[in-house]
Design a protein around this motif. Sequence first.
Motif, PDB file in Angstrom:
ATOM      1  N   LEU A  93     -60.426 -40.120   1.377  1.00  0.00           N
ATOM      2  CA  LEU A  93     -59.466 -39.875   2.525  1.00  0.00           C
ATOM      3  C   LEU A  93     -60.197 -38.641   3.210  1.00  0.00           C
ATOM      4  O   LEU A  93     -60.065 -38.602   4.467  1.00  0.00           O
ATOM      5  CB  LEU A  93     -58.005 -39.196   1.660  1.00  0.00           C
ATOM      6  CG  LEU A  93     -56.910 -39.149   2.882  1.00  0.00           C
ATOM      7  CD1 LEU A  93     -56.522 -40.555   3.339  1.00  0.00           C
ATOM      8  CD2 LEU A  93     -55.893 -38.207   2.181  1.00  0.00           C
TER       9      LEU A  93
ATOM     10  N   PHE B 284     -57.968 -28.220   0.849  1.00  0.00           N
ATOM     11  CA  PHE B 284     -57.752 -29.434   1.492  1.00  0.00           C
ATOM     12  C   PHE B 284     -56.693 -29.600   1.997  1.00  0.00           C
ATOM     13  O   PHE B 284     -55.456 -29.022   1.485  1.00  0.00           O
ATOM     14  CB  PHE B 284     -58.185 -30.423   0.506  1.00  0.00           C
ATOM     15  CG  PHE B 284     -57.794 -32.008   0.823  1.00  0.00           C
ATOM     16  CD1 PHE B 284     -58.543 -32.783   1.167  1.00  0.00           C
ATOM     17  CD2 PHE B 284     -56.436 -32.199   0.501  1.00  0.00           C
ATOM     18  CE1 PHE B 284     -58.153 -33.954   1.723  1.00  0.00           C
ATOM     19  CE2 PHE B 284     -56.054 -33.818   0.934  1.00  0.00           C
ATOM     20  CZ  PHE B 284     -57.248 -34.434   1.527  1.00  0.00           C
TER      21      PHE B 284
ATOM     22  N   ASP C  61     -63.246 -39.513   5.545  1.00  0.00           N
ATOM     23  CA  ASP C  61     -62.971 -39.815   6.994  1.00  0.00           C
ATOM     24  C   ASP C  61     -62.578 -38.898   8.134  1.00  0.00           C
ATOM     25  O   ASP C  61     -61.699 -38.088   7.789  1.00  0.00           O
ATOM     26  CB  ASP C  61     -61.480 -40.928   7.028  1.00  0.00           C
ATOM     27  CG  ASP C  61     -61.440 -41.598   8.286  1.00  0.00           C
ATOM     28  OD1 ASP C  61     -62.106 -41.558   8.963  1.00  0.00           O
ATOM     29  OD2 ASP C  61     -60.157 -42.089   8.274  1.00  0.00           O
ATOM     30  N   ASN C  62     -63.445 -38.967   9.155  1.00  0.00           N
ATOM     31  CA  ASN C  62     -63.131 -38.067  10.148  1.00  0.00           C
ATOM     32  C   ASN C  62     -63.161 -38.551  11.562  1.00  0.00           C
ATOM     33  O   ASN C  62     -63.414 -37.942  12.538  1.00  0.00           O
ATOM     34  CB  ASN C  62     -64.535 -36.983   9.999  1.00  0.00           C
ATOM     35  CG  ASN C  62     -64.140 -35.812  10.636  1.00  0.00           C
ATOM     36  OD1 ASN C  62     -63.033 -35.249  10.798  1.00  0.00           O
ATOM     37  ND2 ASN C  62     -65.398 -34.911  10.824  1.00  0.00           N
ATOM     38  N   THR C  63     -62.603 -39.742  11.511  1.00  0.00           N
ATOM     39  CA  THR C  63     -62.520 -40.329  13.064  1.00  0.00           C
ATOM     40  C   THR C  63     -61.135 -40.146  13.507  1.00  0.00           C
ATOM     41  O   THR C  63     -60.150 -40.080  12.777  1.00  0.00           O
ATOM     42  CB  THR C  63     -62.615 -41.848  12.719  1.00  0.00           C
ATOM     43  OG1 THR C  63     -61.810 -42.156  11.798  1.00  0.00           O
ATOM     44  CG2 THR C  63     -64.033 -42.232  12.492  1.00  0.00           C
ATOM     45  N   ILE C  64     -61.004 -40.102  14.639  1.00  0.00           N
ATOM     46  CA  ILE C  64     -59.789 -39.965  15.440  1.00  0.00           C
ATOM     47  C   ILE C  64     -59.473 -41.231  16.323  1.00  0.00           C
ATOM     48  O   ILE C  64     -60.264 -41.584  16.911  1.00  0.00           O
ATOM     49  CB  ILE C  64     -59.523 -38.769  16.357  1.00  0.00           C
ATOM     50  CG1 ILE C  64     -60.159 -37.558  15.431  1.00  0.00           C
ATOM     51  CG2 ILE C  64     -58.128 -38.531  16.758  1.00  0.00           C
ATOM     52  CD1 ILE C  64     -60.427 -36.465  16.389  1.00  0.00           C
TER      53      ILE C  64
ATOM     54  N   THR D 275     -53.967 -32.286   4.529  1.00  0.00           N
ATOM     55  CA  THR D 275     -53.910 -33.627   4.969  1.00  0.00           C
ATOM     56  C   THR D 275     -53.788 -33.376   6.612  1.00  0.00           C
ATOM     57  O   THR D 275     -53.124 -32.357   7.095  1.00  0.00           O
ATOM     58  CB  THR D 275     -52.816 -34.628   4.590  1.00  0.00           C
ATOM     59  OG1 THR D 275     -51.489 -33.798   4.839  1.00  0.00           O
ATOM     60  CG2 THR D 275     -52.953 -35.202   3.269  1.00  0.00           C
TER      61      THR D 275
ATOM     62  N   HIS E 226     -60.714 -30.035   5.019  1.00  0.00           N
ATOM     63  CA  HIS E 226     -61.210 -29.606   4.007  1.00  0.00           C
ATOM     64  C   HIS E 226     -62.422 -28.664   4.318  1.00  0.00           C
ATOM     65  O   HIS E 226     -63.346 -29.045   5.078  1.00  0.00           O
ATOM     66  CB  HIS E 226     -61.490 -30.652   2.979  1.00  0.00           C
ATOM     67  CG  HIS E 226     -62.348 -31.860   3.225  1.00  0.00           C
ATOM     68  ND1 HIS E 226     -63.865 -31.791   3.063  1.00  0.00           N
ATOM     69  CD2 HIS E 226     -61.976 -32.939   3.803  1.00  0.00           C
ATOM     70  CE1 HIS E 226     -64.198 -32.896   3.311  1.00  0.00           C
ATOM     71  NE2 HIS E 226     -63.273 -33.576   3.853  1.00  0.00           N
TER      72      HIS E 226
ATOM     73  N   ARG F 108     -68.529 -29.241   7.080  1.00  0.00           N
ATOM     74  CA  ARG F 108     -67.337 -30.488   7.218  1.00  0.00           C
ATOM     75  C   ARG F 108     -66.903 -30.200   8.852  1.00  0.00           C
ATOM     76  O   ARG F 108     -66.823 -28.983   9.203  1.00  0.00           O
ATOM     77  CB  ARG F 108     -66.192 -30.332   6.545  1.00  0.00           C
ATOM     78  CG  ARG F 108     -64.949 -30.918   6.910  1.00  0.00           C
ATOM     79  CD  ARG F 108     -64.905 -32.466   6.748  1.00  0.00           C
ATOM     80  NE  ARG F 108     -63.606 -32.832   7.156  1.00  0.00           N
ATOM     81  CZ  ARG F 108     -63.340 -34.064   7.235  1.00  0.00           C
ATOM     82  NH1 ARG F 108     -64.468 -34.989   6.980  1.00  0.00           N
ATOM     83  NH2 ARG F 108     -62.175 -34.737   7.690  1.00  0.00           N
ATOM     84  N   ARG F 109     -67.018 -31.126   9.594  1.00  0.00           N
ATOM     85  CA  ARG F 109     -66.524 -31.334  10.934  1.00  0.00           C
ATOM     86  C   ARG F 109     -64.922 -31.130  11.101  1.00  0.00           C
ATOM     87  O   ARG F 109     -64.497 -32.220  11.289  1.00  0.00           O
ATOM     88  CB  ARG F 109     -66.967 -32.206  11.683  1.00  0.00           C
ATOM     89  CG  ARG F 109     -68.158 -32.069  12.593  1.00  0.00           C
ATOM     90  CD  ARG F 109     -68.545 -33.308  13.383  1.00  0.00           C
ATOM     91  NE  ARG F 109     -68.010 -33.213  14.660  1.00  0.00           N
ATOM     92  CZ  ARG F 109     -67.823 -34.136  15.585  1.00  0.00           C
ATOM     93  NH1 ARG F 109     -68.292 -35.394  15.277  1.00  0.00           N
ATOM     94  NH2 ARG F 109     -67.359 -33.729  16.814  1.00  0.00           N
ATOM     95  N   ASN F 110     -64.416 -30.088  10.892  1.00  0.00           N
ATOM     96  CA  ASN F 110     -62.936 -30.019  10.950  1.00  0.00           C
ATOM     97  C   ASN F 110     -62.461 -29.962  12.255  1.00  0.00           C
ATOM     98  O   ASN F 110     -63.008 -29.083  13.082  1.00  0.00           O
ATOM     99  CB  ASN F 110     -62.411 -28.968  10.060  1.00  0.00           C
ATOM    100  CG  ASN F 110     -62.354 -29.187   8.577  1.00  0.00           C
ATOM    101  OD1 ASN F 110     -62.045 -30.129   8.033  1.00  0.00           O
ATOM    102  ND2 ASN F 110     -63.276 -28.102   7.590  1.00  0.00           N
ATOM    103  N   LEU F 111     -61.639 -30.529  12.784  1.00  0.00           N
ATOM    104  CA  LEU F 111     -61.020 -30.699  13.988  1.00  0.00           C
ATOM    105  C   LEU F 111     -60.023 -29.355  14.251  1.00  0.00           C
ATOM    106  O   LEU F 111     -59.202 -29.083  13.557  1.00  0.00           O
ATOM    107  CB  LEU F 111     -60.187 -31.836  14.244  1.00  0.00           C
ATOM    108  CG  LEU F 111     -59.977 -32.163  15.911  1.00  0.00           C
ATOM    109  CD1 LEU F 111     -60.869 -32.710  16.607  1.00  0.00           C
ATOM    110  CD2 LEU F 111     -58.884 -33.018  15.778  1.00  0.00           C
TER     111      LEU F 111
ATOM    112  N   LEU G 276     -54.338 -36.357  12.712  1.00  0.00           N
ATOM    113  CA  LEU G 276     -55.562 -35.939  12.788  1.00  0.00           C
ATOM    114  C   LEU G 276     -56.306 -36.329  11.324  1.00  0.00           C
ATOM    115  O   LEU G 276     -55.591 -36.399  10.696  1.00  0.00           O
ATOM    116  CB  LEU G 276     -55.735 -34.678  13.251  1.00  0.00           C
ATOM    117  CG  LEU G 276     -55.194 -34.199  14.695  1.00  0.00           C
ATOM    118  CD1 LEU G 276     -55.249 -32.810  14.803  1.00  0.00           C
ATOM    119  CD2 LEU G 276     -55.769 -34.702  15.844  1.00  0.00           C
ATOM    120  N   PRO G 277     -57.624 -36.228  11.491  1.00  0.00           N
ATOM    121  CA  PRO G 277     -58.318 -36.340  10.147  1.00  0.00           C
ATOM    122  C   PRO G 277     -57.920 -35.207   9.040  1.00  0.00           C
ATOM    123  O   PRO G 277     -57.540 -34.125   9.407  1.00  0.00           O
ATOM    124  CB  PRO G 277     -59.675 -36.400  10.597  1.00  0.00           C
ATOM    125  CG  PRO G 277     -59.981 -36.523  11.965  1.00  0.00           C
ATOM    126  CD  PRO G 277     -58.403 -36.062  12.627  1.00  0.00           C
ATOM    127  N   THR G 278     -58.284 -35.577   7.892  1.00  0.00           N
ATOM    128  CA  THR G 278     -57.937 -34.467   6.955  1.00  0.00           C
ATOM    129  C   THR G 278     -58.935 -33.113   7.227  1.00  0.00           C
ATOM    130  O   THR G 278     -59.920 -33.188   7.799  1.00  0.00           O
ATOM    131  CB  THR G 278     -58.140 -34.895   5.556  1.00  0.00           C
ATOM    132  OG1 THR G 278     -59.713 -35.416   5.552  1.00  0.00           O
ATOM    133  CG2 THR G 278     -57.354 -36.024   5.068  1.00  0.00           C
TER     134      THR G 278
END
Lengths: 287, 774
Positions: free
Chosen positions: A22, B667, A25-28, B669, B714, B744-747, B710-712
Amino acid sequence: MRKIHRHHTGVLITFLFSVLLLGCDNTIEPIDDSGSEAFAIHGYLDMRVARQVVRIEALRPNVLSNPISLEDVQVSTIESESGLFQIWKDSTVILNSGEPGFVFAANFRPELGRTYRLIVSRNGESGSEAIAKLPAKPPTFVNPPVGDSLNIKQRIVLQGMTEKPIQITLSYVVVPADDSGERTIRIAYGQPGVATSSGWEFDVDLVTDRIIILNQLGLNVTVKDVEFRSVSFEMTVFSDEWKEPQKEANLDNAHGFFGSVGVFEHAWFIDSGFLNTLGFVDGQKRN
Amino acid sequence: MRSSFASRLNKELFFLKRLAKSVLIVPMLLVFVTAASAQTATVRGFVTDASDGQPMPGVNVFLTDVDGNLFGSASDTDGFYGISRIAPGTYKLKASFIGYEEFEKDITLQADEFQTLNIEMRVSETELGEVFVEGARETAGAANITAGLQTIRPADISLVPAPDISADLVNYLTALPGIVSQGDRGGQLFIRGGEPTQNLVLLDGMQIFQPFHIVGFFSAFPSDIINTADVYAGGYGGKFGGRLSSVLDITARTGNKRRFVGAATVAPFVSTIRLEGPLLPGKISLLASYRQSVIEQGASKLIDQDLPFEFGDIFAKIHANLGESAQLSVTGIQTTDNGRLGLDPLVDPGPDYVPDEVNWENLAVGGRLIFLPATLPVFAELLVSYSELKNEFGPPGDPVQTTNATLFSFSSNLTHYIGTTNFNWGIFLSSSKLDSNLGGIFQNVDLNIEYITEVGGYIEPEFNPIEGLTVQPGLRLQSFPSKGQSFLEPRLRIVWNTGIHRLSMAGGVYHQEVTGLNDRRNAGDIFTAWTAAPSGQMPEATHLIGGYRIEPTNWLTFSAEGFYKNLQNIVVPEWTAFPRFTTNIQPADGHATGFDIRMELGSSDKFQTTLSWGRSEVVYGSTSRALQILTGEKEVEYSPPHDRKDQINIMTALKIKGFNFNVRWQFGTGLPFNESLGFDRWLLLDSLVNVVEVPGEERVLYGKPYTGRLPTYHRLDISLDREFRIGPTTFLTIQTGVLNAYDRRNLFYLDLFTLRRVDQLPLIPTLGIKLEYK
């Protein structure tokens, strides 16, 4: 005991694996494109003209992207009552902003009370649909004229109509005494009247209208030998979709607006006594 | 006009008179009760650290009589302890705290005597001599939560890896389950389903409107200035009000009263100077701190990325002992933030593109007097403060949205110690001025300058019917004379400690008159307008919390807590589909439910690990016309953009040979966002518009609100530091670490109009140096 331990280890590994999966996954997916292709439709069927036009746009993925080609897009209408099918032709117009706009047009004049289904599709696949039902003529009642020679008015009631009309135009057919022939004088009333519990009500101002008629005939207001042949009004009205243009209730897998504009007429007779009081000669042909 | 003013004035006076009557009944009753407690004695005082004169919370103070009977109390945040309704006689008074020598003294109490005995605790030194022993439980503990209340101490904060060598409170808060942050920029916290403007943040009793800095690792509260921070994630007592979601009650440290000490730090994000010392030795101290961001010169260069953020804060506190029984402190703080977060959706970001800028400034000044009346078993506190916020948003130098909020506040809190019962009560009076220019957003908000007066009082006795059980029912009366509105807010808090178990519950009803408006659909726009709640639609919340905690050994703590918050009349922006927002606000209802589970292993001595999992669900329901049209439903339910369903936090701190190694993995969601169906040029056909000529407006087409996720999120942060002694009292600490260790590419947010993705910070190595004179 060992089994339980193994079971717990399994659960833990599954949980960690799920979190990892989970988490990776970094797609939007910002566009919900789960359904069939939807189009933006802006336009209306207009009884006043013989050429119908709608603007069609394929939805773009973001605000800065270029317009999407409509080359493979077909637009057609089916009239529900008769089943009459028409293909619309595409063309590109230049909008006031200088940008291109894509329109589709068809040559026909829609009819009162009829329902038209507009279908927009690409390569025959299911696409967008919009339904426009032209307004029907409401039951119309004309009250007897009231007032004296300086102020005679006649109330018209359009039963069940609640929305303001687009335009009301009075048409008088008269014959001047100089034997120059029948003349039709059209007087624009604008959007008079109010909505009441009975419907839409407005007054015809017969004294003022007579002055306008005589002016247009080039006659003095004291002239009393003009023959009065007929009176009628023409009303242009919006369809129900215009009440809440953002509602899009008549659109299926489509966005924008698709409505219609209807036009209907109503003629009536005016009592001879009132015509005489007004200063006309009664020439109305009653069956 | 004049008569309307006169009638309003009369109404307000009538209100105040009625309130004064009801509030006066309480002290009269208490004087009666106190008189009835004659023939007993009381001992009370303040516990301080002998080395620097700092108040010591959590010190156990107890009396032993000749028969071996024990009477005890623990010192509070101010170091205050009080033991009342004890029989006259001779006792042995002892005070103990881990890492300190036990204080012991024989005392004799006469009938009706109120004896003040201040205690100075001395640090015990180990056989190693030079190394100071730190208390084994110097941390309050992440799993040590009681019905929504968690106390945080500076030692807790230092367990979290941070980009700055001087830790910050917000960095710890974001590691707690149930607290959702906007990310590493933006400076907004959502606590158990509440909006940031529904959090009440107090520093020494002064309200700070927008205390979190624009870079999410920092707040106005560096750990160096904090004594304790009480975080009430809900269910707070009658002392607090005016906010729907949570209370963050921070007590600042007092300065060293014995000698001058100080510290200076340099790190890629901020540089800090702290200075403290006695103005009058043993009596008056000063603590001052100054921080200034150096992001553009530091972190920005490290990652070769434009980080257009600037912030800073100045803090000062003067604390004076006014004799044995009274203390006075004056605290002041100023914060500044400036940054560019917003993106104009219709402008392509070329080289000349200048995004909108947000900036805000907090200013707060306050005084706090605590005293122990000579002839009453009472602890009294008087607070006076002035708070101010200025917030602007728009093109640099030409903001289109501005808001100013000022608050003058007076409050008095008293605790009567009547045997095993502590009777808390207080009164408060505040006056706010709110002034906003919203530049087109929130069209239906009145833009007049608004003045709001609030008066009220509360009573909250604390009963201890059996050992370990505390029952604290409360009632708060909150009145707004100018509106002729009053609210009675019941509160309840029950804590039962039995052996290694602790059961707790809390609940209450809350109202919020001064409310903040945000346009949450655009994450880049953090401008907050402060305004009065719409007339007749006072936002209201009802909280219910239940918790269980077990500490089977001194190296293991486990806690579980569930919560429910019902929200009524909260204000949300009306739905609109156009890139340039012009909108109205609408009332909505909602609820937040969830639970969190925490486990803490080890102790802060050598090894400590905290694991926590928080699960929650926030749902808003709106009957706004725009949403009805959009969805065809009468009431539209949706998850607001801060509805993070699951959060997992793992923190580990290890001490080996003087090295402190800290790791944190977070982390979460994905947060909700609006999925788009696409964009079109929209024509408003409200008349016979010529569709072949009029171009129309750009529009985004939404489905139901916030259906996308949006993506998780972490991230792993690591830090390592070590303190070196370079002089008798001079220490050098070097810290190194890495934030977002696996990059990590967190948005941060997705601009739906352009599909531009704005990410949070990438991998950043950090290196900090701290020079401290202790």
